[in-house]
Design a protein around this motif. Structure first.
Motif, PDB file in Angstrom:
ATOM      1  N   GLY A  70      25.477 -34.285  -3.683  1.00  0.00           N
ATOM      2  CA  GLY A  70      24.089 -34.734  -3.646  1.00  0.00           C
ATOM      3  C   GLY A  70      23.833 -35.678  -2.484  1.00  0.00           C
ATOM      4  O   GLY A  70      22.824 -35.568  -1.780  1.00  0.00           O
ATOM      5  N   HIS A  73      23.464 -34.064   0.741  1.00  0.00           N
ATOM      6  CA  HIS A  73      22.129 -33.463   0.901  1.00  0.00           C
ATOM      7  C   HIS A  73      21.035 -34.516   1.077  1.00  0.00           C
ATOM      8  O   HIS A  73      19.866 -34.162   1.230  1.00  0.00           O
ATOM      9  CB  HIS A  73      21.803 -32.584  -0.308  1.00  0.00           C
ATOM     10  N   SER A  75      20.663 -37.435  -1.125  1.00  0.00           N
ATOM     11  CA  SER A  75      20.372 -38.252  -2.302  1.00  0.00           C
ATOM     12  C   SER A  75      20.704 -39.707  -2.025  1.00  0.00           C
ATOM     13  O   SER A  75      21.700 -40.026  -1.368  1.00  0.00           O
ATOM     14  CB  SER A  75      21.195 -37.761  -3.501  1.00  0.00           C
ATOM     15  N   ARG A 172      25.560 -25.668  -1.808  1.00  0.00           N
ATOM     16  CA  ARG A 172      24.172 -25.611  -1.340  1.00  0.00           C
ATOM     17  C   ARG A 172      23.279 -26.349  -2.338  1.00  0.00           C
ATOM     18  O   ARG A 172      23.591 -26.435  -3.529  1.00  0.00           O
ATOM     19  CB  ARG A 172      23.712 -24.159  -1.211  1.00  0.00           C
ATOM     20  N   ARG A 173      22.176 -26.843  -1.845  1.00  0.00           N
ATOM     21  CA  ARG A 173      21.295 -27.667  -2.673  1.00  0.00           C
ATOM     22  C   ARG A 173      20.809 -26.907  -3.911  1.00  0.00           C
ATOM     23  O   ARG A 173      20.826 -27.446  -5.019  1.00  0.00           O
ATOM     24  CB  ARG A 173      20.106 -28.169  -1.846  1.00  0.00           C
ATOM     25  N   VAL A 177      21.480 -27.976  -7.745  1.00  0.00           N
ATOM     26  CA  VAL A 177      20.386 -28.192  -8.696  1.00  0.00           C
ATOM     27  C   VAL A 177      20.616 -27.355  -9.955  1.00  0.00           C
ATOM     28  O   VAL A 177      20.455 -27.851 -11.079  1.00  0.00           O
ATOM     29  CB  VAL A 177      19.022 -27.862  -8.049  1.00  0.00           C
ATOM     30  N   LEU A 195      16.771 -33.962  -5.740  1.00  0.00           N
ATOM     31  CA  LEU A 195      17.195 -32.958  -4.766  1.00  0.00           C
ATOM     32  C   LEU A 195      16.092 -31.966  -4.472  1.00  0.00           C
ATOM     33  O   LEU A 195      15.937 -31.513  -3.322  1.00  0.00           O
ATOM     34  CB  LEU A 195      18.431 -32.214  -5.290  1.00  0.00           C
ATOM     35  N   GLU A 196      15.316 -31.617  -5.481  1.00  0.00           N
ATOM     36  CA  GLU A 196      14.231 -30.640  -5.272  1.00  0.00           C
ATOM     37  C   GLU A 196      13.136 -31.190  -4.364  1.00  0.00           C
ATOM     38  O   GLU A 196      12.390 -30.417  -3.774  1.00  0.00           O
ATOM     39  CB  GLU A 196      13.656 -30.211  -6.626  1.00  0.00           C
TER      40      GLU A 196
END
Length: 198
Positions: A70, A73, A75, A172-173, A177, A195-196
């Motif tokens: 996370g 990406h 977070s 991958r994100r 998720v 994350l979204e």
């Protein structure tokens, strides 16, 4: 900011947050479903880079999952553990032994019983590890992941490289998720929503 720089900054922030915090006696396995491992002793001195580098040096193909992925990406939530996913191929066992030995780790099974750091340890669907700078779970697709095709998640994992040659693989994100929502704890749902929006 690059993914690895984000992770480095998170390590610094974690160090600052936990530097003067009294010991709680709680490990990453005792993490609260709301706060996560940042509130455990595993967060004190947390630095996933030595183990990530040892895994690369040994030639072990693993991908970061959980909150380290996370953070890669973007977070902003901190963590005190490193969770990893690998394909469970016994052919990788020697490389995993080499990597975990290099960081002085010891292994535990799901009942928190010690497991010898030997190729046979990696026949388990999941093994817990603890080292001076990182603890967490090393998971395989053999865990009961429900409807999630984590083997496919692993096959399409991203790779980020650093200027010094370090390569880190991470989910991958969208896959991260999906994993978060499937687990469904408050911290997972909160982090999935974050994350979204990234």
């Amino acid at each position: 900011m690059s993914p690895l720089e984000s992770l480095r900054q998170a390590v610094v922030r974690t160090s600052e947050l936990t530097r003067d915090r009294p010991a709680t006696g709680l490990s990453h396995d005792d993490a609260d479903d709301q706060a996560g491992t940042i509130d455990t002793d595993s967060a004190r001195g947390f630095d996933p880079f030595p183990l990530l580098r040892a895994l690369q040096t040994a030639g072990a193909r693993v991908a970061a999952i959980g909150q380290v992925a996370g953070i890669l990406h973007g977070s902003q939530e901190l963590t005190g553990d490193l969770d990893l996913l690998w394909d469970g191929d016994p052919g990788q066992s020697s490389a995993l032994v080499q990597a975990f030995t290099a960081v002085g780790a010891h292994l535990l099974d799901d009942d928190r019983q010690p497991v010898s750091l030997a190729p046979s340890a990696f026949l388990l669907p999941k093994v817990q590890f603890e080292s001076a700078t990182a603890s967490g779970d090393l998971c395989t697709p053999e865990l009961p992941w429900g409807s999630l095709d984590v083997r496919e998640f692993l096959s399409r994992a991203l790779t980020v490289s650093d200027v010094d040659g370090l390569e880190v693989h991470y989910l991958r994100r969208a896959d991260l998720v999906s994993m978060r929502r499937a687990v469904g704890r408050p911290k997972d749902l909160r982090r999935a929503a974050e994350l979204e929006l990234l």
